[in-house]
Write an enzyme that holds these catalytic residues in place. Structure first.
Site, PDB file in Angstrom:
ATOM      1  N   HIS A 283      -4.501   2.404   8.881  1.00 52.34           N
ATOM      2  CA  HIS A 283      -4.823   1.234   8.068  1.00 52.34           C
ATOM      3  C   HIS A 283      -6.253   0.731   8.148  1.00 52.34           C
ATOM      4  O   HIS A 283      -6.911   0.639   7.120  1.00 52.34           O
ATOM      5  CB  HIS A 283      -3.861   0.076   8.376  1.00 52.34           C
ATOM      6  CG  HIS A 283      -2.475   0.307   7.892  1.00 52.34           C
ATOM      7  ND1 HIS A 283      -1.518   0.947   8.661  1.00 52.34           N
ATOM      8  CD2 HIS A 283      -1.872   0.012   6.724  1.00 52.34           C
ATOM      9  CE1 HIS A 283      -0.397   1.040   7.972  1.00 52.34           C
ATOM     10  NE2 HIS A 283      -0.581   0.494   6.797  1.00 52.34           N
ATOM     11  N   HIS A 481      -1.428  -6.900   1.772  1.00 50.81           N
ATOM     12  CA  HIS A 481      -2.388  -5.962   2.338  1.00 50.81           C
ATOM     13  C   HIS A 481      -3.791  -6.528   2.163  1.00 50.81           C
ATOM     14  O   HIS A 481      -4.095  -7.153   1.156  1.00 50.81           O
ATOM     15  CB  HIS A 481      -2.307  -4.599   1.653  1.00 50.81           C
ATOM     16  CG  HIS A 481      -1.180  -3.763   2.150  1.00 50.81           C
ATOM     17  ND1 HIS A 481       0.144  -4.043   1.848  1.00 50.81           N
ATOM     18  CD2 HIS A 481      -1.160  -2.660   2.943  1.00 50.81           C
ATOM     19  CE1 HIS A 481       0.925  -3.140   2.424  1.00 50.81           C
ATOM     20  NE2 HIS A 481       0.160  -2.289   3.084  1.00 50.81           N
TER      21      HIS A 481
END
Length: 625
Positions: A283, A481
């Site tokens: 990520h 996100h």
């Protein structure tokens, strides 16, 4: 008898061959002489132009790049132009001296795949004490794009099957967009899990699809990952994520058990294993203004309160020195936050838990009984659940706020954006107030309108005016996100934060129909002194379910054009609700907005590719600065 034949038939082959050569003398040149030797070293292949040879794909991982070697001259004042296709986008850039010296010639970037490219170069060269100016063209063929086959019905032969350019305003016509996508899981890359100790996310392994696309929808760069990547290797595979273009123009990112930095030509700056105490990067790899990198990892070995040892999942942040690789600090989120807050788990759609997408479980949620069974059965690993050793936090971005030396994180499975200081104390929590223990209540931000008046929210604070499919009002982010501070617009206690609100479990529930789900790009204004949050911009409600991205995606401010870049990365996938089989891959949206505008200035839709994140790519940073 033939000398060579005699030597081959008898023993002592080497000695006899040497003897034969001596006997023949100058009548037959030796192999060394044929290559060069007394006749002099020389280039015996095609050379274009007035400089040296051309090296295609010079560092093996960027097939659409080349270096025109300097031919022994000193070069300066270099300009490169990739001649565009008809009605195509021109790529033209100047090359700084440091890049000419580093690459031993002129770096060429931005060629079309499977195409005979014309590359124009202008330069000055030093010869016999005089500077000579030159302008010439090179004709360079480049190969088609390549991607690993993975035996899925939806995979296309090309890198992606096309791009639909819907809109590009003139201001953005020179844009290049770096896209970080990947294939589905494949048998080659799902052969191992951690078992010493148990847990972790090692099986999270997808072959990368990284490329740069121009505003005409053409690929102008792609990564052939194989020289630095191996799906079958524990320490050389994983999901490539967290790409950032650094101030020096090079790209940094991580995958699995590694974090790396390469320039866009493919030249390695560093490629390192994670420090031994940590595992499973994914990520986010933030390049801080302080020069260090902030990586989202897990702990390689944590002894829980119950005495069990586990590898943790997506819940540790480390700060590393770029030169030495030494770990400067760590944020152990299971010690800072509440890893047993479970209100979000009970409303998450189990059909789309980040990249672990299972259409057969669409609409299913977990119960308190399900969570209890995990503890009773010692189930650990990359599974949604409470407690260290499970995916309780799923932190998908970290942003170092150098102004007050804090980090801002996005925790998908807590549906919260959280700021934590260097002292490991929580500064604020932006998210629904439901389920937070008393010790965290004072850290929750209060939603306000543009006049500073408190917004009253219902259902325990999860449903605020505007959370439903209407315009205006305020809403929290849900399974979001990316949470990035907009540095250039923030000052002191007043900061602006951009987030991609994926939208699953909106209002702390699953909607009556899946088609009611939507995603948003959103910007918040936070008063850190008053502990308030105001929603100042959003986009996505008006697009409805067709723009809904259940997982991944990004929203980020761009200083160079005073714009907001948005990537709705998993929108538009179609699947069979009965079998759980995907009929199509997602069709991601690349968008860019003038700051404050409700309509995109750029809209490009990719086809049949699973997206993670994307961003504008700067050629000037890469070569000119």
């Amino acid at each position: 008898m033939n000398c060579r034949k005699t030597a081959l038939l008898k023993t002592g082959r080497v000695a006899r061959l040497v003897l034969c050569s001596a006997m023949l003398g100058a009548a037959i040149p030796t192999m060394a002489l044929a290559i060069g030797g007394a006749s002099g070293a020389h280039v015996d292949y095609q050379v274009q132009g007035k400089l040296g040879e051309v090296i295609m794909n010079p560092y093996d991982i960027a097939p659409l790049t080349a270096i025109i070697k300097n031919g022994g001259y000193v070069l300066k004042d270099v300009t490169v132009r990739i001649v565009p296709k008809k009605d195509g986008q021109e790529i033209k850039y100047q090359v700084a001296n440091k890049h000419l010296l580093t690459h031993g010639g002129i770096p060429v970037f931005g060629m079309y795949p499977d195409y005979v490219n014309t590359v124009e170069v202008e330069y000055s060269r030093l010869y016999n004490g005089k500077w000579e100016q030159a302008k010439e063209s090179y004709t360079l063929y480049t190969p088609p794009v390549y991607t690993e086959p993975n035996a899925t019905k939806t995979q296309k032969a090309a890198l992606f099957s096309g791009a639909d350019v819907k809109k590009v305003d003139k201001k953005f016509s020179d844009r290049l967009y770096f896209v970080n996508n990947f294939l589905h899981k494949a048998g080659k890359g799902t052969r191992a899990v951690w078992n010493n100790p148990t847990g972790g996310a090692l099986e999270w392994n997808y072959y990368p699809q990284n490329f740069i696309v121009d505003t005409k929808g053409e690929v102008r760069w792609y990564m052939n990952a194989n020289p630095i990547y191996d799906l079958k290797s524990i320490y050389n595979a994983g999901v490539m994520m967290g790409f950032k273009q650094n101030n020096d123009g090079a790209m940094s990112w991580g995958f699995g058990q590694r974090y790396v930095k390469y320039d866009i030509m493919g030249k390695e700056v560093f490629n390192r294993e994670l420090p031994a105490g940590y595992n499973d990067f994914s990520h986010s790899m933030d390049n801080s203004p302080n020069g260090n990198y902030f990586l989202r990892v897990g702990s390689s070995n944590l002894k829980r309160a119950d005495g069990k040892n586990v590898r943790t999942v997506r819940d540790v942040i480390i700060e590393v020195d770029p030169s030495s690789g030494l770990v400067q600090d760590e944020w152990r989120l299971f010690d800072i936050l509440d890893p047993y807050r479970d209100v979000n788990f009970k409303v998450l759609d189990q059909g789309a838990v980040c990249l672990n997408i299972d259409a057969s479980k669409a609409g299913h949620t977990m119960s308190a009984e399900d969570l209890a069974k995990q503890d009773a059965n010692d189930k650990f690993g990359d599974i949604v659940g409470v407690g260290p050793g499970r995916n309780w936090a799923h932190v998908n971005s970290v942003d170092h706020d150098a102004e007050d030396d804090s980090i801002i994180i996005s925790s998908r499975h807590q549906s919260a954006v959280i700021k934590i200081g260097r002292d490991k104390q929580i500064k604020w929590i932006m998210g629904s107030p439901e389920g937070w223990k008393k010790e965290y209540q004072g850290k929750l931000l209060t939603p306000v309108d543009s006049k500073g008046n408190k917004i009253e929210c219902e259902a325990g604070g999860s449903k605020c005016p505007g959370y439903e499919n209407d315009e205006g009002g305020f809403d929290w982010t849900w399974t979001q996100h990316t949470a990035f501070k907009i540095d250039s617009k923030s000052k002191g206690d007043i900061i602006y934060v951009s987030v991609f609100d994926n939208g699953d479990s909106r209002g702390m529930e699953q909607p009556a129909l899946p088609s009611m789900k939507y995603s948003r790009a959103v910007i918040y204004k936070i008063d850190q002194k008053k502990m308030t949050v105001e929603q100042i911009w959003e986009f996505g409600k008006e697009r409805g379910n067709g723009w809904y991205s259940p997982v991944t995606s990004l929203t980020e401010y761009q200083t160079d054009k005073d714009s907001v870049f948005v990537y709705s990365a998993t929108a538009g996938a179609d699947f069979d609700i009965n079998t759980g089989a995907f009929k199509t891959d997602p069709n991601p949206y690349i968008m860019e907005f003038n700051y404050g505008s409700k309509e995109p200035a750029v809209e490009i839709q990719l086809k049949d590719t699973t997206g993670y994140q994307a961003m504008p790519f700067s050629v000037d940073k890469a070569f000119t600065k």
